[in-house]
Design a protein around this motif. Structure first.
Motif: not given
Length: 267
Positions: A228, A243-247
């Motif tokens: 992040s 694109r983004e997620n926690a990992e």
């Protein structure tokens, strides 16, 4: 083309591609604006910079004093695409380039002599760009592997066809000492070197037909402590988050080059 090594390979006592081959050994970025590129990657990935041996348009990125990547601000001058490119270690750049041609690939540049070795820029049958390097690797190759990319991933239309193409060029899955192992794991073709996953090839579901809308390309994944924080830094310094997620997050730098930051927990 930013030569993989100097500032990187070429240190005394370095391993050579004659003993370690087929695995990724370097990554380089072509850009338009050297200062902006340094500012962006310094802010996002914490890189420090070393002037390249090839002149004012080149820099080597350092992490903890370890050379991890090359930057070449020659995209406009040489009319090259702005992109990250992985380099693979080969015992002979000329032989690897010939194999690529024979199998329907393209040799865009080289092989050319760049002491302490030889390099070439190639494209596979589907147009994905990659480089090959023959010669000395960075002084501490294991340190590079730990400090730099977590791995690289080929997004392509047919993973198994691509694995065969690269395997025949780079001597994957052979009985030669140091050769990379190829496995099918988690819906992808995985390339392992000394037990570590160093590259992945994916093309969607196993029984699905090749997707003609995919633009085949190699994506470089950098291991980071805080995905992040890297994404926010990219936005703040002129880049974007695709694109983004926690990992994991797919980012674009101000010049348009895409790369991925991956949590160290996911390596």
């Amino acid at each position: 083309m930013n030569r993989p090594p100097t500032s990187a390979p070429g240190a005394r006592g370095a391993l050579s591609t004659h003993s370690v081959f087929g695995a990724p050994c370097w990554v380089s970025l072509t850009s338009r604006d050297l200062e902006a590129t340094q500012d962006f990657y310094g802010a996002v990935l914490g890189w420090k910079w070393l002037r390249g041996a090839l002149g004012d348009h080149f820099r080597t990125a350092l992490v903890g004093g370890v050379p991890v990547a090359g930057i070449a601000a020659v995209a406009s001058m040489w009319q090259m695409a702005v992109a990250w490119t992985p380099y693979f270690a080969v015992p002979s750049a000329d032989e690897a380039a010939s194999r690529a041609r024979e199998r329907g690939g393209t040799v865009a540049v080289g092989p050319i002599s760049l002491p302490p070795g030889r390099a070439a820029l190639l494209a596979d049958r589907d147009g994905a760009t990659f480089g090959i390097w023959e010669g000395e690797l960075i002084g501490n190759w294991e340190a590079w592997r730990q400090a730099a990319p977590a791995f690289i991933r080929l997004h392509t239309r047919d993973a198994f066809d691509s694995a065969i193409f690269y395997g025949e060029i780079l001597d994957w899955a052979t009985d030669r000492p140091g050769a990379c192992e190829v496995h099918y794991e988690s819906g992808e073709v995985w390339l392992r070197n000394r037990g570590d996953v160093v590259a992945r090839i994916e093309s969607g579901a196993l029984e699905a037909a090749p997707d003609p809308t995919i633009r085949p390309h190699w994506q470089v994944h950098f291991a980071v402590a805080d995905v992040s924080a890297c994404a926010r830094a990219a936005e703040k310094h002129g880049g974007s988050v695709l694109r983004e997620n926690a990992e994991e997050a797919v980012l674009r730098d101000p010049d348009g080059a895409q790369f991925t930051v991956t949590s160290r927990r996911e390596r």
